[in-house]
Design a protein around this motif. Sequence first.
Motif, short mmCIF file in Angstrom:
data_model
loop_
_atom_site.label_atom_id
_atom_site.label_comp_id
_atom_site.label_asym_id
_atom_site.label_seq_id
_atom_site.Cartn_x
_atom_site.Cartn_y
_atom_site.Cartn_z
N ASP A 194 46.79 2.57 100.14
CA ASP A 194 46.98 1.13 100.33
C ASP A 194 45.72 0.43 100.84
O ASP A 194 45.80 -0.70 101.33
CB ASP A 194 48.16 0.88 101.26
N PHE A 195 44.57 1.06 100.69
CA PHE A 195 43.31 0.46 101.12
C PHE A 195 43.06 -0.84 100.36
O PHE A 195 43.30 -0.94 99.16
CB PHE A 195 42.16 1.44 100.87
N HIS A 196 42.54 -1.83 101.08
CA HIS A 196 42.21 -3.12 100.47
C HIS A 196 40.88 -3.60 101.03
O HIS A 196 40.59 -3.40 102.21
CB HIS A 196 43.29 -4.16 100.76
N ALA A 197 40.08 -4.21 100.19
CA ALA A 197 38.82 -4.83 100.60
C ALA A 197 38.54 -5.96 99.62
O ALA A 197 39.02 -5.93 98.48
CB ALA A 197 37.68 -3.81 100.58
N PRO A 198 37.77 -6.95 100.02
CA PRO A 198 37.42 -8.04 99.09
C PRO A 198 36.68 -7.49 97.88
O PRO A 198 35.91 -6.54 97.98
CB PRO A 198 36.52 -8.95 99.91
N PRO A 205 45.88 -2.31 93.42
CA PRO A 205 45.38 -3.68 93.28
C PRO A 205 43.85 -3.75 93.34
O PRO A 205 43.23 -4.49 92.56
CB PRO A 205 46.02 -4.42 94.45
N ILE A 206 43.21 -2.98 94.24
CA ILE A 206 41.75 -3.04 94.36
C ILE A 206 41.08 -2.50 93.09
O ILE A 206 40.04 -3.01 92.67
CB ILE A 206 41.26 -2.31 95.63
N CYS A 207 41.67 -1.50 92.46
CA CYS A 207 41.11 -0.96 91.22
C CYS A 207 41.24 -1.97 90.09
O CYS A 207 40.31 -2.17 89.29
CB CYS A 207 41.79 0.36 90.86
N HIS A 208 42.40 -2.63 90.02
CA HIS A 208 42.63 -3.65 88.99
C HIS A 208 41.63 -4.80 89.14
O HIS A 208 41.01 -5.23 88.17
CB HIS A 208 44.06 -4.16 89.11
N ARG A 209 41.45 -5.27 90.36
CA ARG A 209 40.51 -6.37 90.59
C ARG A 209 39.07 -5.96 90.28
O ARG A 209 38.29 -6.76 89.77
CB ARG A 209 40.64 -6.86 92.02
N SER A 210 38.74 -4.73 90.56
CA SER A 210 37.38 -4.26 90.29
C SER A 210 37.09 -4.22 88.79
O SER A 210 36.00 -4.58 88.35
CB SER A 210 37.16 -2.88 90.91
N ILE A 211 38.07 -3.79 88.00
CA ILE A 211 37.88 -3.78 86.55
C ILE A 211 37.58 -5.19 86.06
O ILE A 211 36.62 -5.43 85.33
CB ILE A 211 39.13 -3.23 85.83
N HIS A 212 38.41 -6.16 86.47
CA HIS A 212 38.25 -7.54 85.97
C HIS A 212 37.08 -8.27 86.61
O HIS A 212 36.61 -9.26 86.05
CB HIS A 212 39.56 -8.31 86.15
N ALA A 213 36.58 -7.79 87.74
CA ALA A 213 35.38 -8.38 88.34
C ALA A 213 34.13 -8.00 87.55
O ALA A 213 33.14 -8.73 87.56
CB ALA A 213 35.24 -7.94 89.80
#
Length: 92
Positions: A83-87, A39-47
Motif C-alpha cells: 500500500d505504499f504511496h508517493a507523489p 495505484p502508484i504503478c498505474h500512475r507511473s506508467i501514464h506519467a
Amino acid sequence: MTTDHGECWLCGRPLGRRVEWHHPIPKSRGGRLTVPLHPICHRSIHAVLDNGQLARLRPEPSALRQVPEIDRFVRWVRDKPPDFHAPTRRRK
C-alpha cells in the motif's frame, strides 16, 4: 485486508487494499483486457507513456520495463509495502 487479485502486473509485488485496472493496449486503440496494478504503478506508467506509446509496445510488463524511466521506477518500488504511496511526477 488483501485482494484476491494476486500480484501487480507491472512490479510483481503483492497487491494491497487498493487495486487499479489498466488496459495494456489502451481502450482508445481497441484494448479490452485489463490487468491489476498498484495505484502508484498505474500512475507511473501514464506519467511516462501516452496512449500512442503504450499502443506501440508489446502489451506485457517486460516491454514496459525496457523504457528506462519505468525500469528505474520498478527497481525503486520493489521493496516497498503493497500500500505504499508517493507523489508521481510526469515526464517532461
